[in-house]
Design an enzyme around this catalytic site. Structure first.
Site: not given
Ligand code: PLP
Length: 424
Positions: A135, A212, A215, A238, A378
């Site tokens: 992401h 990370d 998800q 999420k 993203c």
């Molecule tokens: N990492 C992953 C794999 C994501 O899917 C997302 C959000 O869609 C993020 C990071 C970023 O999350 P946030 O916008 O809650 O910081």
């Protein structure tokens, strides 16, 4: 107990699912005036009433600024806030709740690592290894660190099953690698890399490993001690919790040697006219008044997940995703970016209706009250790598049903027809 986990039996327990669905207000057709099939859970999950009530209860009866003052309400607020931290520590099996730092989201958690660890420790020629699945929050952060420190950003690519190519990953890991930062589950292809192996490989080279977990944590059991990762990130929104609350887990010995990310109130030990000393972890990384209501909401979300059981959730979502992906593969006018051979996978299925822009697909589906994501999610580098500009994504959560999936599948035809194409 809502589900029995016993192979296919999980699909038979839709009566329990109805009980669960009663906890989600957006499914009340009388209020909403529509029957929405919400298949955009990877963007953000819906929130059960118990989470909303927990936040409401905090602001009604416990509202005060935690860790500040000695009166009754501030003690209640402190207890509620710290209790939420304990719940998260238990949920991901951290050794201690002091390894849990509240942030706004995964993005902030990754930035905290970048500023407080990476920029302080990396130098010219050091290497950071990520994957093309990442992401933007796990991409742009490292662009910045590389620019600031002179470190080199390396990227591992995919195999033909939309999953991380472990041999490419291995070949890019060198004695100069200082940071490995990898998603626990891709928000586009749903690939779930072998984290334990990745962490192990990183450690063998003397690098730290960041996962990370945005998800992953909502869908599959996380045990940070088993994984042995150095940092792990969570976005509360999420996983049934309010927006604006997230978590950074970090190993205590690392956190204790890191400088603060932000400076201000409640993160200090002493403040003199000329300088300050800082509080122990986790307070050192929680400057200013925090999102206390959000943290309490996240605690309630964890209670809700625990009531169902995270393994039951993974089982049900995998069953639903298997059904959805198998049905989608029967449709000739779809391009699907989802693993077929992987042993474990998430429940977000990225796709394109051939010759139709994803925004058109999403708008047409929306006219039938079906919510899917469209765009680059993203993950622009991943889309470029897949040689597409954008895609649609249907992402599932345990409260989705087979009926909702069928509704989605049946209206894909309308997308083709509305855009003037046949069904081949
Ligand atoms: N990492 C992953 C794999 C994501 O899917 C997302 C959000 O869609 C993020 C990071 C970023 O999350 P946030 O916008 O809650 O910081």
């Amino acid at each position: 107990i809502y589900f029995k986990v016993n192979g296919d039996e999980i699909m038979l327990l839709d009566d329990k699912i109805e009980q669960i669905r009663a906890d989600f207000a957006y499914l009340d057709e009388k209020i909403m005036g529509k029957n929405i099939a919400y298949l955009d859970n990877s963007a953000t999950s819906q929130k059960p009433i118990s989470v909303i009530n927990a936040v409401d209860n905090y602001y009604r009866y416990q509202n005060a600024n935690p860790h500040r003052g000695a009166h009754y309400l501030t003690v209640l607020a402190t207890d509620a806030y710290e209790n939420a931290r304990e719940k998260i520590a238990k949920f991901i099996n951290a050794k201690s709740s002091s390894e849990i730092i509240f942030t706004r989201n995964t993005t902030e958690s990754l930035n905290l690592i970048a500023y407080s660890y990476a920029i302080e420790n990396l130098k010219k020629g050091d290497e950071i290894l990520i994957t093309i699945l990442e992401h933007h929050s796990n991409f742009t952060t490292w662009h910045y660190v590389a620019e600031k420190t002179g470190a080199i950003l390396k990227i591992a690519y995919l195999d033909d099953d939309y999953c991380l190519d472990m041999s490419d990953f291995e070949s890019k890991l060198t004695d100069n690698t200082k940071i490995v930062s990898v998603t626990g589950a891709s928000n586009v292809t749903s690939c779930m890399p072998d984290i334990e192996k990745i962490v192990n490989m990183a450690h063998e080279k003397g690098a730290i490993a960041i996962i990370d977990g945005a998800q992953l944590a909502p869908h599959k059991k996380v045990d940070v001690q088993n994984m042995d990762c150095d940092f792990f990130t969570i976005s509360g929104h999420k996983m049934l919790a309010p927006m604006g609350i997230g978590v950074l887990y970090g190993k205590k010995e690392l956190l204790e040697n890191m400088k603060p990310f932000m400076y201000g109130g409640d993160m200090i030990e002493y403040v003199y006219e000329t300088h300050s000393t800082f509080a122990d972890v986790p307070a050192r990384f929680e400057a200013g008044t925090m999102n206390v209501g959000g943290a309490i909401g996240l605690g309630a979300a964890i209670d809700y997940i625990d009531k169902i059981g995270i393994d039951n959730i993974y089982q049900r979502e995998s069953e639903l995703a298997k059904y959805l992906s198998e049905e989608m593969r029967k449709i000739p006018y779809l391009d699907i970016y989802y693993p077929q051979k992987a042993k474990q996978f998430g429940a977000a299925i990225a796709f394109n209706v051939k010759e139709v822009h994803p925004h058109d697909t999403a708008s047409i589906l929306d006219s039938y009250d079906i919510a899917v994501r469209s765009g680059h999610h993203c993950a622009m580098p991943l889309h470029s790598y897949l040689k597409i500009n954008a895609s649609c994504r249907a992402s599932l959560m345990f409260y989705n049903t087979k009926q909702e999936i069928d509704k989605f599948l049946s209206h894909l035809e309308d997308v083709r027809r509305t855009m003037g194409y046949g069904l081949e």
